[in-house]
Design a protein around this motif. Structure first.
Motif, short mmCIF file in Angstrom:
data_model
loop_
_atom_site.label_atom_id
_atom_site.label_comp_id
_atom_site.label_asym_id
_atom_site.label_seq_id
_atom_site.Cartn_x
_atom_site.Cartn_y
_atom_site.Cartn_z
N CYS A 81 26.30 -51.09 -54.50
CA CYS A 81 25.98 -50.56 -55.84
C CYS A 81 26.03 -51.62 -56.93
N THR A 82 26.54 -52.80 -56.61
CA THR A 82 26.57 -53.88 -57.59
C THR A 82 25.17 -54.44 -57.76
N ARG A 83 24.72 -54.52 -59.00
CA ARG A 83 23.40 -55.08 -59.28
C ARG A 83 23.49 -56.61 -59.26
N VAL A 84 22.52 -57.24 -58.62
CA VAL A 84 22.54 -58.70 -58.51
C VAL A 84 21.31 -59.29 -59.20
N LEU A 85 21.55 -60.20 -60.12
CA LEU A 85 20.48 -60.96 -60.75
C LEU A 85 20.54 -62.38 -60.21
N ALA A 86 19.48 -62.79 -59.52
CA ALA A 86 19.42 -64.14 -58.95
C ALA A 86 18.82 -65.09 -59.97
N LEU A 87 19.43 -66.25 -60.11
CA LEU A 87 18.92 -67.30 -61.00
C LEU A 87 18.56 -68.52 -60.16
N SER A 88 17.48 -69.19 -60.54
CA SER A 88 17.08 -70.38 -59.80
C SER A 88 16.57 -71.45 -60.75
N GLY A 89 16.89 -72.68 -60.43
CA GLY A 89 16.41 -73.81 -61.22
C GLY A 89 15.03 -74.27 -60.80
N THR A 90 14.43 -73.61 -59.79
CA THR A 90 13.10 -73.97 -59.32
C THR A 90 12.19 -72.75 -59.35
N GLU A 91 10.90 -72.99 -59.14
CA GLU A 91 9.93 -71.90 -59.06
C GLU A 91 9.49 -71.71 -57.60
N ASP A 92 10.42 -71.91 -56.68
CA ASP A 92 10.14 -71.82 -55.25
C ASP A 92 9.88 -70.37 -54.86
N LEU A 93 8.63 -70.05 -54.51
CA LEU A 93 8.28 -68.66 -54.18
C LEU A 93 9.02 -68.17 -52.94
N SER A 94 9.16 -69.03 -51.94
CA SER A 94 9.83 -68.60 -50.71
C SER A 94 11.29 -68.28 -50.99
N LEU A 95 11.91 -69.03 -51.88
CA LEU A 95 13.31 -68.78 -52.24
C LEU A 95 13.42 -67.48 -53.02
N ALA A 96 12.48 -67.25 -53.92
CA ALA A 96 12.48 -66.00 -54.69
C ALA A 96 12.33 -64.80 -53.76
N ALA A 97 11.39 -64.90 -52.83
CA ALA A 97 11.17 -63.80 -51.88
C ALA A 97 12.40 -63.57 -51.02
N ALA A 98 13.03 -64.66 -50.58
CA ALA A 98 14.24 -64.54 -49.75
C ALA A 98 15.36 -63.85 -50.52
N ALA A 99 15.49 -64.19 -51.80
CA ALA A 99 16.54 -63.57 -52.62
C ALA A 99 16.31 -62.08 -52.76
N LEU A 100 15.06 -61.69 -52.98
CA LEU A 100 14.74 -60.27 -53.13
C LEU A 100 14.95 -59.53 -51.81
N ARG A 101 14.58 -60.18 -50.71
CA ARG A 101 14.80 -59.55 -49.40
C ARG A 101 16.28 -59.40 -49.09
N ALA A 102 17.07 -60.33 -49.58
CA ALA A 102 18.53 -60.29 -49.33
C ALA A 102 19.20 -59.18 -50.13
N GLY A 103 18.48 -58.61 -51.09
CA GLY A 103 19.04 -57.50 -51.85
C GLY A 103 19.14 -57.72 -53.35
N ALA A 104 18.66 -58.87 -53.84
CA ALA A 104 18.71 -59.11 -55.28
C ALA A 104 17.91 -58.03 -56.01
N ASP A 105 18.45 -57.57 -57.12
CA ASP A 105 17.78 -56.55 -57.92
C ASP A 105 16.89 -57.17 -58.99
N GLY A 106 17.01 -58.48 -59.17
CA GLY A 106 16.20 -59.16 -60.15
C GLY A 106 16.20 -60.64 -59.89
N TYR A 107 15.21 -61.33 -60.45
CA TYR A 107 15.09 -62.77 -60.24
C TYR A 107 14.58 -63.40 -61.53
#
Length: 221
Positions: A81-107
């Motif tokens: 139930c904890t909302r997760v906002l992922a932050l990244s210093g890059t615009e790596d699409l694969s990393l963004a997709a991986a974060a969302l697949r892992a359960g991140a609620d935002g990027y």
């Protein structure tokens, strides 16, 4: 979640960035968000969330040695139930997709204007996923490129299995028309998901739709 203040924890190996983020939240939305704690290592994230009963975790994706994606996966497994906002210093699409697949609620990219951070957090509290429009478009375009030619690269047996899977059938229901045991069907499904490059059945079904595999699927029933 409650109406507020919403408890926030920050997991970032750059202490100055994390502290600046906390000061910004407290100055801009102190009545809405309370930053309760920090961690500089992903290994400490689950305990940090649990200790403060945090409703929101802001997690940097560059967290040596565990990594932000695995950190997100562990936090969501322990506290779904904890909302997760992922932050990244890059615009790596694969990393963004991986974060969302892992359960991140935002990027969000760290290059985003810090002044606009409050709005995405409010969206997360409301149960809305947060992804910048241009990133979402890029992810969808990348997914379409991945889908191109995928059907042609699979054999008839894989296509049949994928179609059954995309229709939402359970493993036992898939095993019967495939003429295999349920145990074998489980192995076949795992192998197919790997070939498709997806994490679960839901993603496989969505990809099947983009590839047109479900067009006229009623005739397969």
């Amino acid at each position: 979640m409650s109406d507020g203040p919403h408890v926030v924890v920050i997991v970032d190996d750059h202490a100055l960035f994390a502290q600046g983020l906390a000061l910004l939240l407290e100055s801009r939305a102190g009545e809405t968000f309370q930053v309760a704690g920090f961690a500089t290592a992903g290994e400490d994230a689950v305990a940090l969330v649990g200790k403060h009963r945090a409703g929101i975790a802001i997690i940097d994706l560059a967290l040596p040695p565990l990594g932000g994606v695995e950190t997100i996966r562990r936090v969501k497994a322990a506290y779904p139930c904890t909302r997760v906002l992922a932050l990244s210093g890059t615009e790596d699409l694969s990393l963004a997709a991986a974060a969302l697949r892992a359960g991140a609620d935002g990027y969000l990219a760290k290059s985003a204007d810090p002044e606009v951070l409050v709005a995405p957090l409010l969206a997360l509290v409301a149960g809305v996923r947060v992804v910048r429009a241009e990133l979402l478009e890029a992810l969808l375009a990348a997914a379409d490129r991945t889908a191109d030619g995928l059907v042609e690269r699979l054999g008839p047996r894989d296509i049949e299995l994928w179609t059954l899977l995309a229709r939402g059938l359970e493993t036992a229901e898939i095993a019967r028309p495939m003429l295999v045991s349920e145990r074998t069907a489980k192995r076949m499904i795992a192998s197919l998901l790997h070939k498709l490059g997806v994490a679960n059945r839901i993603e496989a079904a969505a990809l099947a739709g983009r590839c047109g595999l479900l067009d006229g699927a009623d005739g397969l029933r």
